[in-house]
Enzyme design. Structure first.
Site, short mmCIF file in Angstrom:
data_model
loop_
_atom_site.label_atom_id
_atom_site.label_comp_id
_atom_site.label_asym_id
_atom_site.label_seq_id
_atom_site.Cartn_x
_atom_site.Cartn_y
_atom_site.Cartn_z
N ASP A 113 0.81 -1.23 0.00
CA ASP A 113 0.00 0.00 0.00
C ASP A 113 0.84 1.27 0.00
O ASP A 113 0.44 2.30 0.56
CB ASP A 113 -0.97 0.01 1.21
CG ASP A 113 -1.88 -1.19 1.19
OD1 ASP A 113 -2.22 -1.66 0.09
OD2 ASP A 113 -2.25 -1.67 2.28
N HIS A 122 -4.78 -1.70 -5.68
CA HIS A 122 -3.96 -0.61 -6.21
C HIS A 122 -4.88 0.53 -6.63
O HIS A 122 -5.64 0.41 -7.58
CB HIS A 122 -3.12 -1.10 -7.40
CG HIS A 122 -2.08 -2.10 -6.99
ND1 HIS A 122 -1.20 -2.67 -7.88
CD2 HIS A 122 -1.76 -2.60 -5.79
CE1 HIS A 122 -0.40 -3.50 -7.22
NE2 HIS A 122 -0.73 -3.48 -5.95
P1 GDP Z 1 -0.77 0.32 -3.55
O1 GDP Z 1 -1.41 -0.94 -3.10
O2 GDP Z 1 0.70 0.35 -3.32
O3 GDP Z 1 -1.13 0.68 -4.97
O4 GDP Z 1 -1.38 1.50 -2.64
P2 GDP Z 1 -2.93 1.65 -2.20
O5 GDP Z 1 -3.70 2.12 -3.35
O6 GDP Z 1 -3.40 0.45 -1.48
O7 GDP Z 1 -2.80 2.78 -1.09
C1 GDP Z 1 -2.31 4.04 -1.40
C2 GDP Z 1 -3.41 5.08 -1.06
O8 GDP Z 1 -2.83 6.37 -0.98
C3 GDP Z 1 -4.47 5.20 -2.12
O9 GDP Z 1 -5.68 5.52 -1.51
C4 GDP Z 1 -3.99 6.35 -3.00
O10 GDP Z 1 -5.03 7.05 -3.68
C5 GDP Z 1 -3.38 7.25 -1.96
N1 GDP Z 1 -2.24 8.05 -2.42
C6 GDP Z 1 -1.22 7.69 -3.25
N2 GDP Z 1 -0.32 8.69 -3.33
C7 GDP Z 1 -0.79 9.69 -2.53
C8 GDP Z 1 -0.27 10.97 -2.16
O11 GDP Z 1 0.81 11.39 -2.57
N3 GDP Z 1 -1.03 11.69 -1.29
C9 GDP Z 1 -2.22 11.25 -0.79
N4 GDP Z 1 -2.87 12.03 0.05
N5 GDP Z 1 -2.72 10.05 -1.11
C10 GDP Z 1 -2.00 9.28 -1.96
P1 IMO Z 2 -1.06 -4.21 -2.23
O1 IMO Z 2 -0.60 -4.79 -3.54
C1 IMO Z 2 -1.27 -4.65 2.10
C2 IMO Z 2 -1.14 -8.76 3.60
C3 IMO Z 2 -2.33 -9.29 4.38
C4 IMO Z 2 -1.62 -10.30 5.27
C5 IMO Z 2 -0.54 -10.88 4.36
C6 IMO Z 2 -0.92 -12.18 3.70
O2 IMO Z 2 -2.29 -3.41 -2.34
O3 IMO Z 2 0.08 -3.51 -1.56
P2 IMO Z 2 -2.53 -12.79 1.67
O4 IMO Z 2 -3.98 -12.49 1.43
O5 IMO Z 2 -1.61 -12.23 0.64
O6 IMO Z 2 -2.27 -14.25 1.91
O7 IMO Z 2 -2.20 -12.06 3.06
O8 IMO Z 2 -0.29 -9.87 3.39
N1 IMO Z 2 -1.48 -8.24 2.26
C7 IMO Z 2 -1.47 -6.92 1.96
N2 IMO Z 2 -1.26 -5.84 2.72
N3 IMO Z 2 -1.43 -4.49 0.76
C8 IMO Z 2 -1.59 -5.57 -0.04
O9 IMO Z 2 -1.54 -5.49 -1.37
C9 IMO Z 2 -1.69 -6.87 0.56
N4 IMO Z 2 -1.84 -8.13 0.07
C10 IMO Z 2 -1.72 -8.95 1.13
O10 IMO Z 2 -2.94 -8.26 5.11
O11 IMO Z 2 -0.95 -9.62 6.32
MG MG Z 3 -2.91 -1.57 -1.79
#
Ligand code: GDP
Ligand code: IMO
Ligand code: MG
Length: 422
Positions: free
Chosen positions: A13, A41
């Site tokens: 994340d 994502h």
């Molecule tokens: P990923 O799994 O690595 O793609 O990340 P996620 O989407 O799960 O979590 C990142 C969150 O942060 C999302 O809700 C994005 O919209 C938000 N986000 C990403 N970059 C920024 C930023 O620079 N500022 C803010 N405020 N939010 C961001």
């Molecule tokens: P992105 O791609 C954050 C975590 C789960 C758990 C561990 C194993 O959005 O960064 P799983 O379902 O993969 O067997 O769970 O990994 N986990 C994540 N945490 N972002 C993710 O994906 C995750 N995908 C799995 O919370 O601790």
């Molecule tokens: Mg994510």
């Protein structure tokens, strides 16, 4: 610099989706190389707000080919739901492909994930319950069913005759009813009808792009701290989010991957169980969670929140071989009067600057240094020079701890709220 891996540098994340959406504007191809629909994502752009689980984050560019690669595990129902959502926003999916060599996450994998988590009781991993662990376990044990099998009904039927009774035995141990081969086969035939035309041998397309020197992005899922080998085992996922796996999962020789971008959140978050030494269980943590909107994109769970971990970034930079960092969510720190960065873990009488394995990490407490906040908005900044001086100093410290250049900074979730550092 044609092939670039973009991977999570922390616990997932970090903002990989937004960074890939930004970089994909210049890319000919994006390949997801591991994980499944456990990923969430988030992409925010002119088309809307999307939480992508399987579809690569390059999908918003009609000229970019998007491949769900061999190293992934694919839940076809989940993919079909996601495709419908994206299409509803007016995005065409003519450029979405699935590798025939990717394994399928079957409904029984999802069922087993839930049952196994319950059986672990107090030691549950806190998985996303998407069947990821059971699907990769079957892949490694060679009981997997692959997307390409859907294109060969006779072969598929033979595979299912072997696999399904074994899965029934496993389910019955948890008191669940057995499966019928006919039902599973019928389900597979439905997926074939709806997805069959997208299931391809991804090698020729990928090879052609790489040999022609086109821009290819390899999209990782999660981050190094949840890597099957290098993360906080057993509180990890069942694949390898580190860049070393990107070539294997995408089908590209390692030597072609010349750029490795670590996506780094300006503080720390993690979802699920396991040691997380920098965790903030106080008001500061609550503030960061609310300002950063730190709730899981896949499960909606509140994310655990903490200060930036310099030990983890050093570990991530080494294991991945980052050539560049993309820092995200700087704006979330705008109203923090003071910031801390963890520069070591105290363990007994020692202070470690290396990442210890899980049993030791459980006992580690963070050693912090304190940095002044900037207390002014950064969202409008579009260059390094526009950042407040205290924000620059904080970033330079992160750069120093990682030993890797910061090449992009993100100051908001929208596509244009990110800039390149000249
Ligand atoms: P990923 O799994 O690595 O793609 O990340 P996620 O989407 O799960 O979590 C990142 C969150 O942060 C999302 O809700 C994005 O919209 C938000 N986000 C990403 N970059 C920024 C930023 O620079 N500022 C803010 N405020 N939010 C961001
Ligand atoms: P992105 O791609 C954050 C975590 C789960 C758990 C561990 C194993 O959005 O960064 P799983 O379902 O993969 O067997 O769970 O990994 N986990 C994540 N945490 N972002 C993710 O994906 C995750 N995908 C799995 O919370 O601790
Ligand atoms: Mg994510």
């Amino acid at each position: 610099m044609a092939v670039t891996a973009v991977v999570g540098a922390q616990w997932g994340d970090e903002g990989k989706g937004r960074v890939i959406d930004y970089l994909a504007q210049q890319a000919n191809m994006v390949i997801r190389f591991q994980g499944g629909d456990n990923a969430g994502h988030t992409v925010v752009n002119d088309f809307g707000i999307f939480r992508l689980h399987l579809i690569p984050s390059g999908i918003f560019n009609s000229e970019t080919q998007n491949i769900i690669g061999t190293g992934t595990v694919v839940n076809p129902d989940s993919l079909l739901r996601e495709m419908a959502e994206v299409e509803k926003a007016g995005i065409r999916l003519d450029n979405l492909w699935l590798s025939e060599r990717a394994n399928i996450v079957m409904p029984y994998h999802v069922q087993l994930d839930g049952l196994q988590e319950s059986a672990r009781g107090g030691s549950a991993i806190g998985t996303t319950k998407r069947g990821i662990g059971p699907a990769y376990a079957d892949k490694a044990a060679r009981w997997g069913v692959r997307l390409g099998d859907l294109r060969h009904p006779e072969w598929l039927r033979e595979r299912l005759e072997q696999v399904v009774p074994r899965k029934s035995v496993q389910l019955e141990r948890y008191g669940e009813p057995p499966l019928r081969v006919d039902d599973v086969y019928a389900q597979c035939m439905d997926w074939r009808a709806r997805l069959g035309h997208r299931i391809i041998d991804a090698v020729p397309m990928t090879r052609e792009a790489v040999e022609a020197g086109r821009q290819v992005l390899l999209e990782g899922q999660l981050g190094v701290m949840r890597d099957l080998d290098w993360g906080i085992y057993p509180y990890v996922t069942s694949s390898n989010p580190t860049a070393a796996y990107s070539g294997a999962g995408a089908g590209i020789p390692a030597a072609y991957i010349t750029r490795i971008v670590g996506v780094v959140k300006a503080y720390s978050t993690c979802v699920g169980a396991g040691p997380f030494p920098v965790e903030l269980l106080d008001e500061t943590g609550n503030k960061l969670r609310e300002v950063g909107d730190e709730y899981g994109a896949t499960t909606g769970r509140p994310r655990r929140v903490g200060w930036f971990d310099g030990v983890a970034i050093d570990y991530a930079a080494w294991l991945n071989g980052f050539t560049d960092l993309a820092i995200t969510k700087m704006d979330v720190l705008d109203k923090m009067p003071e910031l801390k960065i963890c520069i070591g873990y105290r363990l007994g009488n020692e202070v470690l600057t290396r990442m210890p394995d899980t049993a030791e990490l459980e006992m580690a407490t963070p050693v912090y240094e304190t940095w002044p906040g900037w207390m002014q908005p950064t969202t409008g900044c579009r260059s390094w020079d526009e950042l407040p001086a205290a924000a620059q100093r904080y970033l330079l410290r992160i750069q120093e701890l990682a030993g890797v250049r910061i090449s992009w900074v993100s100051v908001g979730p929208e596509r244009d709220e990110m800039f390149e550092v000249e």
